[in-house]
Design an enzyme around this catalytic site. Structure first.
Site: not given
Length: 340
Positions: A53, A207, A209, A212, A217
């Site tokens: 990362y 992940s 969600l 995202g 959104k």
């Protein structure tokens, strides 16, 4: 925040984890400090990172923040090793590479041990027993307290876990498996999750969600400041912007309206409370997003809402995953984790 056991081990983690994928790259030190402090103050303990990362900057930044912002003893630090920046060989599960990578991670984190060390992915180029021996050495040497894997498919997870269980007291049982899991990605329910439940391995959904998308959104447009509008991350979001995903997102929004909460809270509560899940990993970009995610602590979805979301997002599973035999021949049906 409620604490849960990680699989069939004595390690307890907060039931929401903090992800640091963007730390040191898109998330600067000031924002990372705000995230870590807000997470800790809410009772969060599990912080997830990896040696790749930000090319190591994520671990380095987390280590600096642990020096004076949040006590090391209050956190469960999880990191991963095995991914390599090689276009030919993306993963290196050799014992030598993994142990060298762990030492480098500890140096960047500024600690003598991590609480959970995970193999980032299965490496077909290395004998599995050699990969797993690195986990045994890490735990026996005190450099890691618990061990797990990430991105292993069902047979790979079952083989690795069974190998470790074959010599209790000598080999380290797998505590966790980290996999993408959300209402938009339920593939782990075919084999990975049933194997994890049977073998006592805790699932850490990444992940949760839907990259995202489940926040709603993207329902009408792509926000300029979103990952979907980022040249680097747009391909990461794109697979979940199709018509099938839109129907699921609409269902989540409808449920949220009925409960007077947000789509984010509905989607996160759904995955958090699935059988076998220990802690979804949230990759918030700022403290405001994290606070919104942490507000799910007080929410439990009604059974009828869960059933409706299960139905609208149910993956199609057929033989040999969902076959039962009776006197009239094979009958295919969905056996989700709720049936186990």
């Amino acid at each position: 925040m409620e604490q849960r056991h990680l699989g069939r081990t004595g390690l307890r983690v907060s039931r929401i984890g903090l992800g640091t994928l963007t730390w040191g790259r898109d998330t600067v030190e000031h924002d990372a400090a705000d995230l870590l402090k807000a997470f800790w103050e809410a009772g969060g303990t599990l912080v997830d990172t990896a040696d790749v990362y930000g090319d190591g900057e994520s671990e380095y930044l987390l280590g600096r923040l642990m020096e004076g912002l949040v006590p090391r003893r209050d956190l469960v630090i999880s990191t991963k090793a095995g991914s390599v920046p090689d276009p030919v060989r993306r993963f290196d599960g050799s014992r030598g590479h993994l142990l060298s990578a762990l030492d480098a991670s500890l140096a960047r984190l500024g600690t003598d041990h991590v609480d959970l060390w995970q193999v980032h992915a299965f490496d077909p180029g290395a004998p599995l027993e050699e990969t797993l021996q690195a986990l045994d050495i890490a735990v026996s040497s005190g450099r890691a307290r618990y061990a797990g894997v990430s991105n292993f498919c069902g047979w790979q997870l079952a083989k690795a876990a069974t190998w470790q269980l074959a010599a209790p007291g000598t080999r380290t049982r797998l505590a966790s498996t980290q996999m993408e899991y959300s209402l938009l990605q339920r593939g782990v329910e075919r084999e990975v999750l049933p194997a994890a439940l049977d073998l006592g391995i805790g699932l850490l959904p990444s992940s949760p969600l839907g990259r995202g998308v489940l926040t709603g959104k993207y329902r009408h447009a792509t926000p300029a400041d979103s990952r979907g509008a980022s040249e680097q991350l747009a391909p990461f979001v794109a697979p979940y912007l199709d018509d099938a995903a839109s129907r699921i997102v609409d269902a989540v929004a409808t449920a949220a309206d009925g409960l007077a909460v947000t789509p984010l809270q509905v989607a996160l509560a759904w995955v958090r409370d699935r059988p076998g899940v220990a802690a979804p990993i949230i990759g918030a970009r700022n403290a405001l997003q994290l606070t919104a995610a942490l507000s799910v602590e007080t929410l439990s979805l009604p059974d009828e809402i869960c059933r409706a979301l299960d139905d609208v997002s149910a993956p199609v599973h057929h033989y040999p995953d969902d076959v039962s035999i009776n006197g009239t021949g094979p009958h295919y049906r969905y056996w989700g984790p709720q049936a186990l």
